[in-house]
Scaffold this motif. Structure first.
Motif, PDB file in Angstrom:
ATOM      1  N   ARG A  77     -15.257 -69.462  54.448  1.00  0.00           N
ATOM      2  CA  ARG A  77     -15.067 -70.657  53.620  1.00  0.00           C
ATOM      3  C   ARG A  77     -14.688 -70.286  52.194  1.00  0.00           C
ATOM      4  N   LYS A  78     -15.296 -69.231  51.674  1.00  0.00           N
ATOM      5  CA  LYS A  78     -15.059 -68.865  50.283  1.00  0.00           C
ATOM      6  C   LYS A  78     -13.658 -68.292  50.094  1.00  0.00           C
ATOM      7  N   MET A 123     -20.125 -65.256  50.146  1.00  0.00           N
ATOM      8  CA  MET A 123     -20.603 -66.629  50.339  1.00  0.00           C
ATOM      9  C   MET A 123     -20.809 -67.292  48.993  1.00  0.00           C
ATOM     10  N   ASP A 124     -20.760 -68.615  48.993  1.00  0.00           N
ATOM     11  CA  ASP A 124     -21.163 -69.352  47.798  1.00  0.00           C
ATOM     12  C   ASP A 124     -22.621 -69.000  47.499  1.00  0.00           C
ATOM     13  N   ARG A 126     -25.078 -70.431  46.052  1.00  0.00           N
ATOM     14  CA  ARG A 126     -26.081 -71.462  46.323  1.00  0.00           C
ATOM     15  C   ARG A 126     -26.361 -71.578  47.818  1.00  0.00           C
TER      16      ARG A 126
END
Length: 336
Positions: free
Chosen positions: A117-118, A210-211, A213
């Motif tokens: 996703r990142k 990864m994000d 958070r």
């Protein structure tokens, strides 16, 4: 073998790009990307605006063209360009050999990619490419080789990809503590604070891919678990990707214990550098033994990296090669 024209130093080509902003990013700050291409392919690249004139051998010039166009396409897709991407494109061009023997039907335009996703994570060397393919095809993969080859980073990227696609419920990341006995009790703090110094490189890879958070929340809910190897004992790990990093510091008993933790719908990745064993003298590394014993077992793959796969600063590859050359006579019993 290439003909005489392939090495003609007078060959010259011009490569033009239609977007000045992307061309500037392609060339790199102070032309550092062009300088890397020059060093690695033995050509001279002269930039004028959004044009690059490349001079050198015929093969070198065509490989440089291929590298520049591939990197420009990456920028056009909105993806950032790092030094490692430039090195990866150069290595792909070299691996394909002479582009005058180019077969479009069998040639690959890029190495394997892991979509996160990142951002996408792309293999940058032939060794990394084989490693990603092995991760996709096998339940247990050993990644062996020197520092800087991306063994852990790619394994964590692959684990995150499966986790984001909900193909697994958990990611478990483990390392032996530097001391083989894993005596952590004397350290201050709770369990996470005790083991953090040993597991910091895994955290670095996790938060890079990864994000932060999302990663922190997954750590708090134990969907992502980071633990020393000793705490794997007695568990059965199902629907998970389990990664053992720095496995050269696992004893034979620890390695057997770890490998038998695999439950249903789980994948395992074991990474290590056999040249950096920190076990007490006389104690055998479980990594070397496991690779030897499991070499012919179906469903298990072993990918061996070399200094050619080092992606860190280009000096790191030379440092690794120098140490390998120095230790070779010692390993063979010869004299220096």
């Amino acid at each position: 073998m290439a003909g005489p024209n392939a090495t003609d130093p007078s060959t010259q080509i011009v490569v033009a790009f239609d977007d000045n902003r992307l061309a500037s990013a392609l060339f790199g700050q102070y032309g550092q990307n062009l300088a890397l291409i020059e060093r690695r392919l033995g050509v001279v690249a002269d930039q004028r605006g959004n044009h690059v004139t490349v001079a050198g051998s015929r093969d070198g010039c065509e490989q440089a063209r291929h590298v520049l166009e591939a990197l420009y396409d990456q920028l056009k897709r909105g993806q950032d360009l790092a030094t490692g991407d430039v090195e990866g494109a150069i290595r792909l061009a070299i691996a394909q050999g002479s582009l005058f023997d180019f077969d479009a039907a069998t040639s690959r335009t890029s190495f394997e990619e892991i979509n996160l996703r990142k951002r996408p994570v792309r293999a940058r060397t032939a060794g990394q490419d084989a490693y990603v393919r092995a991760l996709r095809r096998n339940s247990l993969v050993f990644g062996i080789g020197p520092a800087g080859t991306g063994k852990t980073w790619l394994a964590v990227a692959y684990a995150i990809a499966l986790f984001e696609r909900k193909e697994v419920d958990r990611i478990i990341l483990s390392r032996p503590a530097v001391e083989a006995g894993e005596r952590l009790g004397f350290l201050p703090g709770d369990m996470r604070e005790k083991v953090d110094p040993y597991l910091r490189p895994i955290y670095d890879a996790l938060f890079d891919l990864m994000d932060p958070r999302i990663a922190e929340r997954a750590l708090q809910t134990n969907e992502i678990e980071i633990a020393p190897l000793a705490f794997m004992r007695g568990r059965t790990l199902s629907n998970a990707v389990i990664i053992l990093d720095e496995a050269q510091n696992a004893t034979s008993m620890q390695m057997k214990m770890f490998l038998t933790r695999m439950g249903e719908n789980s994948r395992m990745v074991v990474t290590g550098d056999p040249s950096q064993v920190d076990l007490p003298s006389g104690q055998r590394s479980g990594l070397a033994e496991a690779v030897r014993l499991l070499a012919d077992v179906e469903g298990i793959a072993c990918v061996v990296f070399t200094h050619e796969d080092v992606i860190r600063h280009e000096l790191v590859a030379r440092i690794v090669a120098a140490y390998d050359n120095a230790s070779r006579p010692l390993r063979s019993g010869g004299k220096e």
